[in-house]
Design a protein around this motif. Structure first.
Motif, PDB file in Angstrom:
ATOM      1  N   GLY A   8      55.513 -29.649 -28.885  1.00  0.00           N
ATOM      2  CA  GLY A   8      55.721 -29.629 -27.432  1.00  0.00           C
ATOM      3  C   GLY A   8      56.514 -30.836 -26.971  1.00  0.00           C
ATOM      4  N   ARG A  12      56.349 -32.040 -20.578  1.00  0.00           N
ATOM      5  CA  ARG A  12      56.019 -33.243 -19.801  1.00  0.00           C
ATOM      6  C   ARG A  12      55.189 -34.229 -20.626  1.00  0.00           C
ATOM      7  NH1 ARG A  12      55.803 -29.007 -15.697  1.00  0.00           N
ATOM      8  NH2 ARG A  12      53.934 -28.317 -16.767  1.00  0.00           N
ATOM      9  N   MET A  13      54.104 -33.747 -21.237  1.00  0.00           N
ATOM     10  CA  MET A  13      53.248 -34.639 -22.024  1.00  0.00           C
ATOM     11  C   MET A  13      53.915 -35.006 -23.344  1.00  0.00           C
ATOM     12  SD  MET A  13      50.513 -35.521 -20.467  1.00  0.00           S
ATOM     13  CE  MET A  13      49.381 -36.039 -21.742  1.00  0.00           C
ATOM     14  N   GLY A  14      54.544 -34.006 -23.996  1.00  0.00           N
ATOM     15  CA  GLY A  14      55.175 -34.256 -25.300  1.00  0.00           C
ATOM     16  C   GLY A  14      56.234 -35.343 -25.221  1.00  0.00           C
ATOM     17  N   PRO A  35      59.980 -24.642 -29.291  1.00  0.00           N
ATOM     18  CA  PRO A  35      60.986 -23.573 -29.264  1.00  0.00           C
ATOM     19  C   PRO A  35      62.034 -23.772 -28.171  1.00  0.00           C
ATOM     20  CG  PRO A  35      58.874 -22.778 -28.421  1.00  0.00           C
ATOM     21  CD  PRO A  35      58.631 -24.152 -28.948  1.00  0.00           C
ATOM     22  N   THR A  64      51.002 -28.451 -26.090  1.00  0.00           N
ATOM     23  CA  THR A  64      51.848 -27.262 -25.932  1.00  0.00           C
ATOM     24  C   THR A  64      51.275 -26.372 -24.836  1.00  0.00           C
ATOM     25  OG1 THR A  64      50.709 -26.145 -27.769  1.00  0.00           O
ATOM     26  CG2 THR A  64      52.715 -27.400 -28.297  1.00  0.00           C
ATOM     27  N   GLN A  65      50.786 -25.205 -25.238  1.00  0.00           N
ATOM     28  CA  GLN A  65      50.248 -24.246 -24.260  1.00  0.00           C
ATOM     29  C   GLN A  65      48.986 -23.606 -24.810  1.00  0.00           C
ATOM     30  OE1 GLN A  65      53.346 -21.394 -23.538  1.00  0.00           O
ATOM     31  NE2 GLN A  65      54.665 -22.912 -22.575  1.00  0.00           N
ATOM     32  N   VAL A  68      49.349 -20.903 -27.574  1.00  0.00           N
ATOM     33  CA  VAL A  68      49.923 -21.150 -28.908  1.00  0.00           C
ATOM     34  C   VAL A  68      49.188 -22.228 -29.698  1.00  0.00           C
ATOM     35  CG1 VAL A  68      52.219 -20.450 -28.120  1.00  0.00           C
ATOM     36  CG2 VAL A  68      51.628 -22.870 -28.135  1.00  0.00           C
ATOM     37  N   ASN A  72      49.089 -23.266 -33.889  1.00  0.00           N
ATOM     38  CA  ASN A  72      49.671 -24.519 -34.395  1.00  0.00           C
ATOM     39  C   ASN A  72      48.648 -25.307 -35.213  1.00  0.00           C
ATOM     40  OD1 ASN A  72      52.052 -23.943 -33.119  1.00  0.00           O
ATOM     41  ND2 ASN A  72      51.833 -25.451 -31.485  1.00  0.00           N
ATOM     42  N   THR A  87      46.123 -30.149 -25.757  1.00  0.00           N
ATOM     43  CA  THR A  87      46.302 -28.871 -25.064  1.00  0.00           C
ATOM     44  C   THR A  87      44.939 -28.294 -24.735  1.00  0.00           C
ATOM     45  OG1 THR A  87      48.250 -28.538 -26.444  1.00  0.00           O
ATOM     46  CG2 THR A  87      47.467 -26.633 -25.179  1.00  0.00           C
ATOM     47  N   ALA A 111      40.726 -33.862 -27.498  1.00  0.00           N
ATOM     48  CA  ALA A 111      40.229 -34.576 -26.313  1.00  0.00           C
ATOM     49  C   ALA A 111      40.671 -33.820 -25.062  1.00  0.00           C
ATOM     50  CB  ALA A 111      40.761 -36.006 -26.275  1.00  0.00           C
ATOM     51  N   ASN A 113      40.525 -34.891 -22.246  1.00  0.00           N
ATOM     52  CA  ASN A 113      41.188 -35.880 -21.400  1.00  0.00           C
ATOM     53  C   ASN A 113      41.386 -37.170 -22.196  1.00  0.00           C
ATOM     54  OD1 ASN A 113      41.953 -37.776 -19.344  1.00  0.00           O
ATOM     55  ND2 ASN A 113      41.217 -36.272 -17.882  1.00  0.00           N
ATOM     56  N   PHE A 114      42.625 -37.629 -22.246  1.00  0.00           N
ATOM     57  CA  PHE A 114      42.951 -38.817 -23.031  1.00  0.00           C
ATOM     58  C   PHE A 114      42.957 -40.098 -22.198  1.00  0.00           C
ATOM     59  CE2 PHE A 114      44.425 -35.820 -26.228  1.00  0.00           C
ATOM     60  CZ  PHE A 114      44.104 -36.470 -27.409  1.00  0.00           C
TER      61      PHE A 114
HETATM   62  P1  NAD Z   1      54.682 -28.373 -20.478  1.00  0.00           P
HETATM   63  O1  NAD Z   1      54.798 -26.938 -20.100  1.00  0.00           O
HETATM   64  O2  NAD Z   1      55.521 -29.385 -19.750  1.00  0.00           O
HETATM   65  O3  NAD Z   1      55.045 -28.539 -22.033  1.00  0.00           O
HETATM   66  C1  NAD Z   1      54.629 -27.658 -23.032  1.00  0.00           C
HETATM   67  C2  NAD Z   1      55.720 -27.621 -24.088  1.00  0.00           C
HETATM   68  O4  NAD Z   1      55.219 -26.869 -25.209  1.00  0.00           O
HETATM   69  C3  NAD Z   1      57.008 -26.930 -23.609  1.00  0.00           C
HETATM   70  O5  NAD Z   1      58.138 -27.769 -23.841  1.00  0.00           O
HETATM   71  C4  NAD Z   1      57.067 -25.665 -24.466  1.00  0.00           C
HETATM   72  O6  NAD Z   1      58.392 -25.260 -24.767  1.00  0.00           O
HETATM   73  C5  NAD Z   1      56.314 -26.135 -25.707  1.00  0.00           C
HETATM   74  N1  NAD Z   1      55.866 -25.040 -26.563  1.00  0.00           N
HETATM   75  C6  NAD Z   1      55.571 -23.753 -26.233  1.00  0.00           C
HETATM   76  N2  NAD Z   1      55.203 -23.057 -27.317  1.00  0.00           N
HETATM   77  C7  NAD Z   1      55.258 -23.907 -28.367  1.00  0.00           C
HETATM   78  C8  NAD Z   1      54.994 -23.785 -29.750  1.00  0.00           C
HETATM   79  N3  NAD Z   1      54.602 -22.622 -30.280  1.00  0.00           N
HETATM   80  N4  NAD Z   1      55.144 -24.878 -30.544  1.00  0.00           N
HETATM   81  C9  NAD Z   1      55.553 -26.064 -30.020  1.00  0.00           C
HETATM   82  N5  NAD Z   1      55.839 -26.240 -28.718  1.00  0.00           N
HETATM   83  C10 NAD Z   1      55.671 -25.179 -27.894  1.00  0.00           C
HETATM   84  O7  NAD Z   1      53.146 -28.727 -20.392  1.00  0.00           O
HETATM   85  P2  NAD Z   1      52.463 -30.176 -20.221  1.00  0.00           P
HETATM   86  O8  NAD Z   1      52.317 -30.508 -18.779  1.00  0.00           O
HETATM   87  O9  NAD Z   1      53.150 -31.145 -21.110  1.00  0.00           O
HETATM   88  O10 NAD Z   1      50.993 -29.869 -20.769  1.00  0.00           O
HETATM   89  C11 NAD Z   1      50.789 -29.399 -22.093  1.00  0.00           C
HETATM   90  C12 NAD Z   1      49.302 -29.159 -22.324  1.00  0.00           C
HETATM   91  O11 NAD Z   1      48.622 -30.406 -22.310  1.00  0.00           O
HETATM   92  C13 NAD Z   1      48.610 -28.290 -21.255  1.00  0.00           C
HETATM   93  O12 NAD Z   1      47.660 -27.449 -21.880  1.00  0.00           O
HETATM   94  C14 NAD Z   1      47.909 -29.308 -20.387  1.00  0.00           C
HETATM   95  O13 NAD Z   1      46.785 -28.783 -19.724  1.00  0.00           O
HETATM   96  C15 NAD Z   1      47.496 -30.310 -21.436  1.00  0.00           C
HETATM   97  N6  NAD Z   1      47.196 -31.647 -20.961  1.00  0.00           N
HETATM   98  C16 NAD Z   1      46.152 -32.283 -21.539  1.00  0.00           C
HETATM   99  C17 NAD Z   1      45.862 -33.583 -21.202  1.00  0.00           C
HETATM  100  C18 NAD Z   1      44.726 -34.292 -21.895  1.00  0.00           C
HETATM  101  O14 NAD Z   1      44.454 -35.455 -21.586  1.00  0.00           O
HETATM  102  N7  NAD Z   1      44.055 -33.647 -22.859  1.00  0.00           N
HETATM  103  C19 NAD Z   1      46.625 -34.238 -20.218  1.00  0.00           C
HETATM  104  C20 NAD Z   1      47.688 -33.560 -19.625  1.00  0.00           C
HETATM  105  C21 NAD Z   1      47.981 -32.260 -20.009  1.00  0.00           C
END
Ligand code: NAD
Length: 254
Positions: A8, A12-14, A35, A64-65, A68, A72, A87, A111, A113-114
């Motif tokens: 990912g 945004r997070m990646g 992707p 990611t999402q 998926v 992964n 995720t 986690a 929440n990180f």
């Molecule tokens: P985002 O939509 O900005 O990014 C997700 C990315 O994953 C996209 O670039 C997408 O193309 C990619 N992706 C889709 N399918 C994929 C696959 N099969 N393999 C690899 N990459 C793939 O989402 P985001 O805001 O970055 O959030 C991502 C996840 O993190 C969400 O589930 C969100 O709830 C979670 N999150 C968790 C925390 C935490 O502290 N645990 C904090 C913030 C967000």
């Protein structure tokens, strides 16, 4: 040097993880998996299968999402790679099932929440829960968040339910007006949870406890995605020494 694959990485997070790993002096971004990612200065792959086949990394960080992430993790753990997963949307049963199939003592660290502040909020909520008959969780996130309630809210509700050891009546649920069901929130382990989605928020959560003549509110705000990065780096540094399933950043916060 810990070699990190970022699943990912275009999200945004990646992309915040890429920046944080790049800035740390004991780890390196070995590759990105997405992707929808564009070419950059580290190798990139469209899928976890392609990345595993190419190799060259020790740990996968997955933001990611919900649709998926299980796949992964399954592929990565099957190849003996440690996983640091943020995720949301994975149940404990799913996580246990995935961890059971890990090869070579690989660790699955999840986690919800990180941020260290949110972990403390949950710990404070756990401490307060036995003393208040009622508790409600209100979480506020940006409008593009794909899951509701948030993983943090679900985890908080579970911790409150476990800690208080009695069932709340969740007053008022039965008086919801026809056509406006949900006004009193979704019940998660008997705790009403309310999810707000709006522009202007990153991530905020309030836990409100009620007792006779008093309320206690515990609130945490994430103003920026950098707030998650110390926890993500702690997870990356910690999983190599562990195996099996670990849930919650508090495990590594001592
Ligand atoms: P985002 O939509 O900005 O990014 C997700 C990315 O994953 C996209 O670039 C997408 O193309 C990619 N992706 C889709 N399918 C994929 C696959 N099969 N393999 C690899 N990459 C793939 O989402 P985001 O805001 O970055 O959030 C991502 C996840 O993190 C969400 O589930 C969100 O709830 C979670 N999150 C968790 C925390 C935490 O502290 N645990 C904090 C913030 C967000």
């Amino acid at each position: 040097m810990i070699r990190v694959a970022v699943a990912g990485y275009a999200g945004r997070m990646g992309s915040a993880v890429v920046d944080a790993v790049t800035a740390a002096d004991d780890m390196v971004v070995a590759c990105g998996i997405d992707p929808h990612g564009e070419a950059t200065d580290f190798p990139t792959y469209r899928s976890i299968e392609e990345a595993v086949e190419a190799g060259g990394f020790d740990v996968v960080v997955d933001f990611t999402q919900p649709s998926v992430v299980a796949h992964n993790i399954d592929v990565a753990l099957g190849a003996g790679k440690d996983c640091v997963v943020g995720t949301t949307g994975l149940s404990t049963e799913t996580l246990e099932g995935l961890a059971a199939k890990a090869k070579d003592d690989a660790c699955l660290f999840y986690a919800p929440n990180f941020t260290t502040g949110a972990v403390l909020m949950m710990q404070f909520a756990k401490a307060a829960a036995p003393y208040f008959p009622e508790a409600e969780v209100i979480e506020f996130h940006h409008a593009r968040k794909k899951d509701a309630p948030s993983g943090t809210a679900v985890r908080t509700a579970q911790m409150i339910a476990d800690a208080r050891g009695f069932e709340s009546s969740a007053p008022g649920k039965e008086t919801e007006i026809e056509g406006a069901e949900g006004a009193r929130g979704a019940l998660v382990n008997g705790v009403p949870v309310h999810s707000v989605r709006s522009m202007g928020f990153v991530a905020t959560q309030e836990v409100i406890f009620g007792s006779m003549g008093q309320t206690l509110t515990i609130k945490h705000d994430s103003w920026d995605r950098t707030s998650y990065m110390p926890g993500v780096l702690l997870g990356i540094r910690s999983v190599g020494e562990r195996s099996g399933l670990i849930i919650g950043l508090e495990t590594f916060m001592g």
